[in-house]
Design an enzyme around this catalytic site. Structure first.
Site, PDB file in Angstrom:
ATOM      1  N   ASP A 487       0.811  -1.221   0.000  1.00 14.87           N
ATOM      2  CA  ASP A 487       0.000   0.000   0.000  1.00 14.87           C
ATOM      3  C   ASP A 487       0.840   1.265   0.000  1.00 14.87           C
ATOM      4  OD1 ASP A 487      -2.705  -0.948   0.187  1.00 14.87           O
ATOM      5  OD2 ASP A 487      -2.276  -1.592   2.223  1.00 14.87           O
TER       6      ASP A 487
HETATM    7  C1  BGC Z   1      -0.025  -0.053   6.293  1.00 14.94           C
HETATM    8  C2  BGC Z   1      -1.041  -0.638   5.451  1.00 14.94           C
HETATM    9  C3  BGC Z   1      -2.185   0.331   5.249  1.00 14.94           C
HETATM   10  C4  BGC Z   1      -1.683   1.623   4.738  1.00 14.94           C
HETATM   11  C5  BGC Z   1      -2.767   2.652   4.633  1.00 14.94           C
HETATM   12  C6  BGC Z   1       0.372   1.212   5.707  1.00 14.94           C
HETATM   13  O1  BGC Z   1       1.300   1.785   6.547  1.00 14.94           O
HETATM   14  O2  BGC Z   1       1.023  -0.964   6.436  1.00 14.94           O
HETATM   15  O3  BGC Z   1      -1.440  -1.747   6.140  1.00 14.94           O
HETATM   16  O4  BGC Z   1      -3.078  -0.195   4.345  1.00 14.94           O
HETATM   17  O5  BGC Z   1      -0.692   2.081   5.571  1.00 14.94           O
HETATM   18  O6  BGC Z   1      -3.386   2.930   5.828  1.00 14.94           O
HETATM   19  C1  NOJ Z   2      -1.543  -4.202   5.402  1.00 21.55           C
HETATM   20  C2  NOJ Z   2      -2.739  -4.200   4.529  1.00 21.55           C
HETATM   21  O1  NOJ Z   2      -3.845  -4.590   5.252  1.00 21.55           O
HETATM   22  C3  NOJ Z   2      -2.497  -5.093   3.362  1.00 21.55           C
HETATM   23  O2  NOJ Z   2      -3.598  -5.102   2.523  1.00 21.55           O
HETATM   24  C4  NOJ Z   2      -1.270  -4.626   2.650  1.00 21.55           C
HETATM   25  O3  NOJ Z   2      -1.069  -5.492   1.590  1.00 21.55           O
HETATM   26  C5  NOJ Z   2      -0.072  -4.583   3.556  1.00 21.55           C
HETATM   27  N1  NOJ Z   2      -0.372  -3.782   4.687  1.00 21.55           N
HETATM   28  C6  NOJ Z   2       1.175  -4.047   2.897  1.00 21.55           C
HETATM   29  O4  NOJ Z   2       1.099  -2.683   2.669  1.00 21.55           O
END
Ligand code: BGC
Ligand code: NOJ
Length: 819
Positions: A487
């Site tokens: 993400d």
């Molecule tokens: C997290 C993800 C999340 C994203 C947006 C990232 O720091 O690891 O899990 O989806 O932030 O909130």
């Molecule tokens: C946590 C999110 O829930 C997941 O969807 C994502 O792939 C990972 N973070 C890596 O960013």
């Protein structure tokens, strides 16, 4: 150092001191009513949606971190001394303390000045309520005169509004108290037809429903005035902070035990029958009363608890392994499937790291969670697939998240994460292999929940795959969009405004950033869809998928290879990301795991090279980090990934979710020693004796463990709600132990350490029970090439589908000596 131990027989983790490095939590409920409970009884409850139907209030990021919950107070009425049997919030030193976190229940026991208390918290199956069963025992030589106080703080339903809209909320709170039951009915007068209740099995000598009357002004939960005084004030909340507390007196002879039951629950009335009498503003309680009466009976509670235990024993019985490695057995047989149930239920909504407000059900998250859950309750997996697919956009794309209560896509969290739709294909394939239920493909489902747009799920899958093919970049690799699995790899974002969200801010137009990770994922998904299409005899779709996958393999071979590993991406300007050319972030874990998992590089030696690079550059004692070298400064063209300090989160932590991809990749190249080695590095049970460093619960996976670049390497964060749970269960059970559901049968394809001898797995599959014994000489490191199924010899490693439901199948699988 440890703070407790596993009880493998009871399937509980027993915490033996209350001051764990972080609150160590458990989950109550697995259907519609849920709660989080910590080892000191902190936490909160909600009905279905942690944001929109929150029953009790909880303040995140508090000091101490975990404050507020299902607190009880015991008071010695002779001396006036009082304490919390769960240690928090009074923190009186207890003579004895234990917290047993079990499957769907928690038991907190303690002793203070000869008074023992044991509280069992759980949610009975099929009910929207939680039980607190308190047993108080007098171990003193003489009689004890005690007061028992319960306490909770109600949330005014919408947790976001509750935490911010004080100009309104301080005026709207309303309660009723009738026959010792406290009813919370804020907004029931107008548009809500639901309310909460808090009941007690004993006659109450007093109650409080106004928080400040219970606590006293300028006091907190550690010294409520009502408890100190030994009497409640029968306060009725009008606005401010509606709360609930019962006061019960207990007279105990030496050796005597008394049981008190508290019920906290959620109830609904029909919209046109809310009041009794109808013209009044009083809650109509006639529907609810029988439930309260029933669950205030000790026998009902005992039976419901037994049912809960039996239900879990049955669920876990679906797959049980006996390998001789306690960390493997413990996680595979109990805790990993349990965590998979929780992630399936919660997605990323409610934990101690997810406030229940920000994130609902993730499209990507839920589909991956399903991979580790589908064998447990396939009917719920089916329902989830239909819900998720109904939020899919007509383009084949996806909202990143949807709200569990409305089941609608949530635009606040954004869309355009170009990997999202492909996970749906993997999840549906897993469902089909587990169940054989092809009827799901015919389910007519809308796009974006728009009535009139219904098309069969099978077509949704086609659109998922087409979505990638219609969005290729200059290197014929998939456009990344806002981001892919990672993400935080925001290649089209270029954010320079403090506080701006990387997830939703307008991307720079004309972005052609591409993802090698999506390319690998695409090959995997296209192969899965081709197999589904082949079973349906849809030759055109088979051809489309095969052609697409072949072209993608070709694109990766030409533009995705960096010399010793797979590149990660191309940025907005077409420059490689995750390449030896870069000064930071030269190698990323995701494409190594995903491409090899999808079979790329197996035929030309690149897979092995890539995995060797992972071992040499990314593998650490605490697991495999996500990238190296970690980013030391903000890279405008890479986005959020470089906002994290080095060694944390996506910037070089062990992002545990990705490790099982590499484990699976290792099994694909036949290296069972390395696969299990990686598995044990992040296996929480195997890290238990370093709990003071790991800090998170030793019974569940964490999303991340700080990497070696961090100031605190080995420290785990974001436990519970992570795709790590599902992927690890898939890696260990399907690829390392090798028991893998397929369309035509159960594949027995272990890839375990050479030193292992025989091991066994029992697996219920397609209505039959397969009792698998893997026959292996220590030292052998080949694969299974022959089976004996109910005494009959069979070539290969695929055990056929059961001839009849209910069959008990004895299966031996023979591992060849080293090739
Ligand atoms: C997290 C993800 C999340 C994203 C947006 C990232 O720091 O690891 O899990 O989806 O932030 O909130
Ligand atoms: C946590 C999110 O829930 C997941 O969807 C994502 O792939 C990972 N973070 C890596 O960013």
């Amino acid at each position: 150092m440890r703070y407790g131990h596993f009880d493998d027989v009871e399937r509980e983790y027993v915490i033996t001191r209350p001051d764990t490095p972080l609150p160590w939590i458990n989950y109550l409920g697995s259907e519609e009513y849920f709660g989080i409970i910590s080892n000191t009884a902190g936490g909160y409850s909600f009905y279905r949606d942690a944001r929109l139907r929150r029953l009790t209030r909880y303040r995140y990021n508090n000091a101490p971190l975990d404050l507020g919950g299902r607190y009880l107070y015991l008071r010695d009425d002779a001396s006036g001394d009082y304490w919390s049997p769960s240690w928090q919030p009074t923190q009186r030193e207890l003579e004895d303390y234990s917290c047993r976190h079990g499957l769907g229940y928690t038991i907190i026991s303690s002793r203070y000045q000869g008074i023992r208390a044991e509280t069992l918290y759980f949610v009975p199956g099929g009910e929207n309520l939680e039980v607190w069963r308190v047993r108080v025992t007098n171990d003193r030589p003489g009689p004890a005169r005690l007061s028992l106080f319960s306490s909770i703080e109600f949330c005014l339903w919408d947790a976001q509004d509750d935490a911010t809209n004080f100009q309104r909320n301080y005026s709207v709170g309303e309660v009723e108290v009738e026959a010792g039951v406290i009813y919370h009915k804020t907004e029931y007068r107008e548009r809500r037809n639901h309310f909460a209740y808090f009941a007690c099995s004993e006659p109450v000598v007093g109650f409080d429903t106004q928080r400040d009357a219970f606590l006293g002004p300028y006091r907190s939960w550690d010294r409520p005035i009502a408890v100190e005084r030994g009497s409640a004030s029968n306060s009725i909340a009008h606005g401010w902070q509606p709360s609930g507390s019962h006061h019960v007196r207990l007279e105990l002879d030496p050796g005597e035990t008394k049981e008190v039951i508290f019920l906290l629950g959620y109830a609904e009335n029909p919209r046109d029958a809310k009041f009794d009498p109808p013209a009044s503003q009083t809650i109509d309680k006639r529907l609810l009363r029988p439930t309260i009466t029933r669950y205030l009976q000790p026998a009902t509670v005992a039976a419901a608890f037994e049912q809960l235990r039996a239900r879990w024993m049955d669920l876990l019985g679906i797959s049980q392994a006996h390998t001789g490695n306690e960390h493997v057995d413990r996680m595979v047989n109990t805790w990993n499937p349990y965590q998979c149930m929780v992630t399936f239920n919660m997605s990323r909504s409610a934990s101690l790291f997810e406030s229940g407000i920000g994130r609902g059900m993730g499209f990507r998250d839920s589909t991956q969670d399903l991979l580790g859950f589908v064998h447990l309750v396939p009917s719920r997996a089916r329902e989830r697939l239909l819900d998720v697919a109904s939020t899919q956009l007509p383009t084949g794309g996806a909202y990143h998240q949807y709200q569990p209560l409305t089941k609608r896509g949530n635009n606040d969290i954004g869309s355009g994460f170009n990997d999202d739709p492909l996970w749906l294909v993997l999840a549906v394939a897993a469902y089909l292999k587990e169940t054989g239920d092809a009827s799901i493909l015919e389910e007519a489902l809308p796009y974006d929940n728009e009535a009139g747009t219904e098309r069969p799920l099978y077509e949704h899958l086609q659109r998922s795959v087409a979505y990638t093919l219609e969005r290729l970049g200059p290197h014929s690799l998939p456009l990344i969009g806002r981001a892919d699995w990672n993400d935080c790899l925001n290649l089209n974002c270029f954010s320079e405004t403090p506080g701006e969200s990387f997830q939703t801010t307008e991307n720079r137009s004309g972005g052609v950033a591409e993802s090698v990770f999506i390319a690998g994922l695409f090959v995997l998904a296209a192969d899965e869809l081709a197999a589904i299409a082949a079973i349906r005899g849809d030759a055109q779709a088979v051809a489309r998928c095969r052609t697409g996958a072949a072209a993608m393999r070709e694109a990766v071979a030409r533009h995705g290879w960096d010399g010793a590993w797979f590149r990660r991406a191309y940025d907005f300007h077409g420059r490689p990301v995750g390449s030896a050319e870069n000064d930071e972030g030269q190698i990323f874990i995701e494409p190594q795991g995903m491409c090899v998992l999808a079979g790329l590089g197996l035929d030309d030696g690149r897979a092995r090279l890539a995995l060797d690079s992972v071992r040499d550059r990314l593998a650490t004692r605490n697991g495999i980090v996500v990238l190296q070298p970690a980013f030391t400064r903000y890279h405008l063209n890479l986005g959020e990934i470089s906002t994290y300090p080095a060694g944390y989160k996506e910037n070089g932590a062990v992002f545990c979710h990705t490790n099982p991809w590499v484990m699976i990749a290792e099994t694909r190249t036949g290296d069972g020693d390395t696969a299990l080695d990686y598995y044990l590095r992040i296996n929480p049970s195997a890290r238990e004796d370093r709990s003071e460093i790991h800090r998170g619960e030793p019974y569940v996976y964490a999303q991340m463990i700080a990497g070696d670049d961090a100031a605190t390497p080995g420290e785990a964060k974001n436990t519970w709600l992570t795709g790590t749970a599902a992927w690890n269960l898939v890696a260990i059970s399907q690829w390392i132990l090798g028991i893998r559901p397929e369309y035509a049968g159960l594949r027995i394809d272990p890839c375990v350490p050479a030193a292992w001898g025989d091991f066994s797995v029992t697996r219920r599959f397609r209505g039959a029970t397969y009792r698998v014994t893997v026959r292996k000489q220590p030292g052998a490191s080949g694969r299974v090439t022959r089976l004996r199924v109910d005494g009959q010899a069979l070539e290969g490693s695929l055990a056929p589908l059961p001839a009849s439901p209910g069959a008990e199948i004895e299966l031996e699988a023979f591992v060849e000596a080293a090739p």
